[in-house]
Design an enzyme around this catalytic site. Structure first.
Site, mmCIF file in Angstrom:
data_model
loop_
_atom_site.group_PDB
_atom_site.id
_atom_site.type_symbol
_atom_site.label_atom_id
_atom_site.label_comp_id
_atom_site.label_asym_id
_atom_site.label_seq_id
_atom_site.Cartn_x
_atom_site.Cartn_y
_atom_site.Cartn_z
ATOM 1 N N CYS A 121 -22.673 -8.006 11.237
ATOM 2 C CA CYS A 121 -22.467 -6.757 11.980
ATOM 3 C C CYS A 121 -21.123 -6.085 11.688
ATOM 4 C CB CYS A 121 -22.659 -7.042 13.472
ATOM 5 S SG CYS A 121 -22.914 -5.565 14.442
ATOM 6 N N LYS A 162 -26.780 3.845 21.146
ATOM 7 C CA LYS A 162 -26.602 2.458 20.718
ATOM 8 C C LYS A 162 -27.928 1.882 20.204
ATOM 9 C CE LYS A 162 -24.804 -1.958 22.132
ATOM 10 N NZ LYS A 162 -24.163 -2.792 23.111
ATOM 11 N N SER A 196 -27.398 -4.958 17.922
ATOM 12 C CA SER A 196 -26.596 -4.505 19.067
ATOM 13 C C SER A 196 -25.369 -3.800 18.513
ATOM 14 C CB SER A 196 -26.170 -5.708 19.914
ATOM 15 O OG SER A 196 -25.382 -5.285 21.005
ATOM 16 N N HIS A 201 -28.233 -9.274 14.388
ATOM 17 C CA HIS A 201 -27.692 -10.526 14.922
ATOM 18 C C HIS A 201 -28.787 -11.585 15.002
ATOM 19 C CE1 HIS A 201 -23.654 -9.273 16.071
ATOM 20 N NE2 HIS A 201 -24.173 -8.111 16.444
ATOM 21 N N GLU A 232 -28.484 -14.572 14.760
ATOM 22 C CA GLU A 232 -27.958 -15.770 15.430
ATOM 23 C C GLU A 232 -28.091 -15.691 16.942
ATOM 24 O OE1 GLU A 232 -26.211 -13.266 14.416
ATOM 25 O OE2 GLU A 232 -24.527 -12.887 15.781
ATOM 26 N N ARG A 260 -24.333 -7.225 31.724
ATOM 27 C CA ARG A 260 -22.954 -6.714 31.694
ATOM 28 C C ARG A 260 -22.937 -5.202 31.922
ATOM 29 N NH1 ARG A 260 -20.553 -6.725 25.906
ATOM 30 N NH2 ARG A 260 -22.261 -5.232 25.779
#
Ligand code: SCA
Ligand code: HSE
EC number: 2.3.1.46
Length: 358
Positions: free
Chosen positions: A146, A167, A196, A239, A241, A253
């Protein structure tokens, strides 16, 4: 690990022709079998520091159950750290100098959370360039995640990432673009990867510098590309992972930030993450939260456990497959001396061509 062609079974020829990783028996006998050393430059913010460690350790560990992997985490000065994370790093991480001294076969560089549009203004910019430049000369291959991909595209290839209108956030379906590349020649041709990010490097930008685009999504753009030589820098924009719950944690969040007034609008759902049932529970939470805020009452607790048990993971096995292929390719071309990136007969500008001995 490759299969050894220990006789003249015609299947070996067919698999070779497909580009499969086949080890000739004379090479197999003389292969310098040893452990692999993988660096993990962890730039993630404090809250995600240990989770990110676990994610990449897991990916490396589960990619192959036979080889031995030593993962060496390190970080960079200049990243904002609280006391607990700083103590963790001091106690358990190595310094870059120590890692450089002993050498690595492979390096993974995580994403990071940055404020401000210009990466070159970030305090970690110069130390990061130092690590990547060293790795390009001394480490067989570097895998960038990223933001690390965006940084490398900017300082090595002069391509700046572009801000996205919204986003890019969720789990997206991707297709293999180049089936012949050994990083992805044995994966499913259609698979999911989480993204993300607020920024993007486009396919045109990768191609303009000769990078090879290997995996792409109609909705999410390029996920996987390599440096023009095909191996020395492997770039992820997504991502793979991420844990099953990582995007839920990020959503929570954002809801918390709305509740405390740190963001104005209620966050949208990440794409393709929540089932209809989960979405209904989360809509109900939004309603209760808004009512509590309107009446000046304590906000309700986020229903994390209820949502978490309903989440699916549709990306992990392909992620492990790609990381396994990556480490296998590195093993084939890396020098027995871990400070030297390639065996003597491997051409650093075309390392994959040398998978068959001259
Ligand atoms: C979302 C949060 C804030 C969640 O952290 P919190 O501490 O609030 O979590 P929590 O609910 O209190 O739960 C704590 C427990 O969850 C674990 N935990 C925390 N974050 C996790 C994660 N992402 N995935 C899986 N587990 C996670 C903790 O280790 C801890 O486990 P135990 O209790 O078991 O120890 C964090 O993960 C985070 O900061 N993530 C964002 C990462 C990020 O910034 N990514 C940017 C990369 S993207 C990029 O590179 C930018 C590119 C661009 O800008 O375009
Ligand atoms: N690349 C080496 C293995 C690592 O020492 C070989 O194939 O012999």
């Amino acid at each position: 690990m490759p299969i050894v062609a220990h006789n003249n079974l015609p299947t070996f020829d067919r698999l070779r022709a497909e580009g499969q990783n086949i080890l000739e028996s004379d090479w197999a006998i003389h292969q310098d079998i040893r452990e692999l050393h993988v660096g993990l430059l962890n730039m993630m913010p404090d809250a995600a520091l240990a989770a990110t460690e676990r994610q990449f350790f897991r990916l490396v560990g589960q990619s192959n159950q036979i080889a031995q992997f030593y993962v060496h985490p390190f970080s960079l000065p200049g990243l904002p750290r609280g006391e607990k994370a700083r103590a963790h790093i001091e106690r358990y991480y190595q310094s870059f100098e120590a890692v450089r001294e002993l050498g690595l076969d492979a390096l993974i560089i995580t994403g990071a959370n940055v404020s401000g549009p210009d990466l070159a203004e970030q305090p970690f910019w110069s130390p990061l360039i130092e690590v990547v430049d060293w790795a390009f000369e001394h480490v067989t291959s570097t895998l960038c995640s990223c933001l690390a991909t965006h940084a490398v595209m900017q300082f090595r290839y002069g391509q700046r990432r572009q801000p996205l209108p919204d986003k890019r956030w969720g789990v997206y379906t991707h297709r293999v673009v180049d089936h012949s590349h050994p990083l992805i020649d044995s994966t499913n041709t259609l698979f999911d990867v989480p993204h993300s990010r607020f920024n993007e490097v486009s396919r045109e930008q990768f191609e303009a510098v000769g990078a090879k685009v290997l995996v792409e999504s109609d909705e999410a753009g390029v996920h996987l590309a390599t440096s023009p030589d095909g191996l020395r820098i492997v770039m992820f924009q997504g991502h793979p992972e991420y844990d099953t719950i990582s995007l839920l944690k990020e959503y929570k969040r954002e809801v918390d930030r709305f509740a405390t007034g740190a963001r104005e609008s209620y966050p949208p759902f990440p794409d393709n993450v929540f089932s209809r049932k989960a979405a209904a529970v989360l809509d109900e939470h939004r309603h209760l939260l808004q009512r509590a805020l309107d009446r000046g009452r304590e906000p309700p607790k986020f229903p994390e456990a209820r949502i978490a048990e309903d989440l699916d993971n549709t990306w992990r096995d392909t992620a492990e497959g790609v990381v396994g292929n990556w480490l296998g390719l590195i093993y084939r071309v890396t020098h027995n001396d871990r400070r030297v990136p390639f065996m003597d007969w491997v051409d650093p500008d075309d390392p994959l061509r040398m998978l068959t001995r001259p």
